[in-house]
Design a protein around this motif. Sequence first.
Motif, PDB file in Angstrom:
ATOM      1  N   UNK A 248       0.819  -1.155  -0.019  1.00  9.29           N
ATOM      2  CA  UNK A 248       0.012  -0.216   0.191  1.00  9.29           C
ATOM      3  C   UNK A 248       1.057   1.415   0.115  1.00  9.29           C
ATOM      4  N   UNK A 249       1.890   1.419  -0.840  1.00  9.49           N
ATOM      5  CA  UNK A 249       3.089   2.571  -0.812  1.00  9.49           C
ATOM      6  C   UNK A 249       2.275   3.531  -1.787  1.00  9.49           C
ATOM      7  N   UNK A 250       1.835   3.135  -3.101  1.00  8.04           N
ATOM      8  CA  UNK A 250       1.424   3.789  -4.111  1.00  8.04           C
ATOM      9  C   UNK A 250      -0.017   4.503  -3.795  1.00  8.04           C
ATOM     10  N   UNK A 251      -0.236   5.756  -4.323  1.00  6.61           N
ATOM     11  CA  UNK A 251      -1.286   6.528  -4.284  1.00  6.61           C
ATOM     12  C   UNK A 251      -2.592   5.649  -4.677  1.00  6.61           C
ATOM     13  N   UNK A 252      -2.630   4.954  -5.837  1.00  9.03           N
ATOM     14  CA  UNK A 252      -3.596   4.236  -6.287  1.00  9.03           C
ATOM     15  C   UNK A 252      -4.009   3.028  -5.409  1.00  9.03           C
ATOM     16  N   UNK A 253      -3.074   2.314  -4.962  1.00  5.14           N
ATOM     17  CA  UNK A 253      -3.397   1.425  -3.880  1.00  5.14           C
ATOM     18  C   UNK A 253      -3.970   1.917  -2.588  1.00  5.14           C
ATOM     19  N   UNK A 254      -3.397   3.180  -2.044  1.00 11.17           N
ATOM     20  CA  UNK A 254      -3.749   3.890  -0.954  1.00 11.17           C
ATOM     21  C   UNK A 254      -5.275   4.184  -1.072  1.00 11.17           C
ATOM     22  N   UNK A 255      -5.561   4.933  -2.081  1.00 10.49           N
ATOM     23  CA  UNK A 255      -7.019   5.325  -2.582  1.00 10.49           C
ATOM     24  C   UNK A 255      -7.995   4.240  -2.464  1.00 10.49           C
ATOM     25  N   UNK A 256      -7.474   3.188  -3.174  1.00 12.20           N
ATOM     26  CA  UNK A 256      -8.480   1.899  -3.198  1.00 12.20           C
ATOM     27  C   UNK A 256      -8.741   1.338  -1.923  1.00 12.20           C
ATOM     28  N   UNK A 257      -7.597   1.447  -1.019  1.00 11.60           N
ATOM     29  CA  UNK A 257      -7.576   0.766   0.313  1.00 11.60           C
ATOM     30  C   UNK A 257      -8.641   1.871   1.196  1.00 11.60           C
ATOM     31  N   UNK A 258      -8.389   3.025   1.037  1.00  9.67           N
ATOM     32  CA  UNK A 258      -9.268   4.064   1.850  1.00  9.67           C
ATOM     33  C   UNK A 258     -10.952   3.593   1.409  1.00  9.67           C
ATOM     34  N   UNK A 259     -11.180   3.519  -0.124  1.00  5.33           N
ATOM     35  CA  UNK A 259     -12.378   3.076  -0.286  1.00  5.33           C
ATOM     36  C   UNK A 259     -12.900   2.036   0.140  1.00  5.33           C
TER      37      UNK A 259
END
Length: 454
Positions: A248-259
């Motif tokens: 979960x280091x990249x913005x895309x993965x972080x945003x998906x995880x937050x969703x």
Amino acid sequence: MISCSRQTLFSLMLPLMAASGALYADDGVPVLLQFAEQYHQQGAQKIPVNKPQSAQTPVQKPTDKVSQVREPTANQQQLLAVRKALREKEAQLERQQAAIQSLQQQLTAMRVASTLTVPNTASSQQDFTALSEFARNVRQAFNLTPTERQAQTLIVDAHKTVSELEVKLTQLQDKNRKQVKQLEDNGLQLAVALEENAKSAQQFEQVSKRASQAEQERVAGNQVEKSLRKEIDGLRSRASLLPDKLALMKPREQQSYAAGVALGRDIQTLLRERKSFGIDPDKTALLAGVIDTFNGHYQLSEELLANSLAASEKAVNTARDKAAKDQQAKGESFVSEFRKKKGTKKSPAGFWYRVDYLGDEAIAETSLVDIVVKEMLTDGQVIQDMDRSGKVLSQPLSVYPPLFREAIGYLRNHGSLTMVVPPELAYGEAGYAPQIPPNATMVYELRVVDADKG
């Protein structure tokens, strides 16, 4: 039907993936006080759900289960020790009872001897008294003849013997009294010992009950442990779908995880709402359904899924309708009692209020007003208490929602009132899950902390 339900769910959930935290109510401030106007404009179905608890539910550590399993062993050792002590007490009690029986037999024998000795001594004393009287008469008649002198000597000796017998009788009686007192003291000590043994027996019975309860808890703990192990095994089998922290280091993965977190929180809110209706879904099965949906492999057929979803929605609707009727009845009853209180009035907007303290200086229309509000259900359950949480809402009087602006208008600076708001002016038929049930009458205690002169 399933696709329609999914579209409805995602239409509600997807905006949360990009929305900021401003959609949620601020912690410690009633929702109705923050965006009541938006609530009524958008309708009950489109209101942002209440901000759920951010803290994750703590998972019980396995070590707690281990301690529960080991605890009965210590109880069994304590039970054996108590049983051993009880047997020793019972043996000691039997010895004391035998000693008391022996002392009682001795006491009975001494009492019999005492009753036999006293009459004989008394009769002897009476006989010698008569003999003395007879001797005195003889002495008077014969003027102390040699025979009379000999009789007189015998009488003196008899008196001396009687005196000695009286002394011995007194000593014997004192000895008997001491022995009787000693026996009574022994009896009291034995009674105390018997009472202590009875208490020990009660303690033993209590320990036995605790041991039985501990055994039952141990069995229940084993069952819970098996259930948890089974749940953990099921989760581990699906762990391949879950990323680790390093992924979960990249913005895309972080945003998906937050969703995903937002969606999970909404699911938790939905579960709490259903639980307030008396419906408690199985969280493990629910999580399995979510994971299987992403995995693309279902454990139930499409037909069974549709039937189960329909049954679930029917049960929830039935429970919600019942909760709404119960809240309506409670609200009507509460309003009926509130109206009877002295100083209660009905506002033009339709809510009931009672001024608890009018205040001092008047509040101008342009004033900046600081208030604290305590929000409750009619049964006394507190939803928000700004005073306790240290929150103060400060804004111009014109910015407050109409409901609270009207309530503040009945007060002066530092004044306070209690208001009872019907469902149609509060959260309506939908309620505000999970804390506020549908069709709930709300109670507010409002206090003006301060208001400037504008």
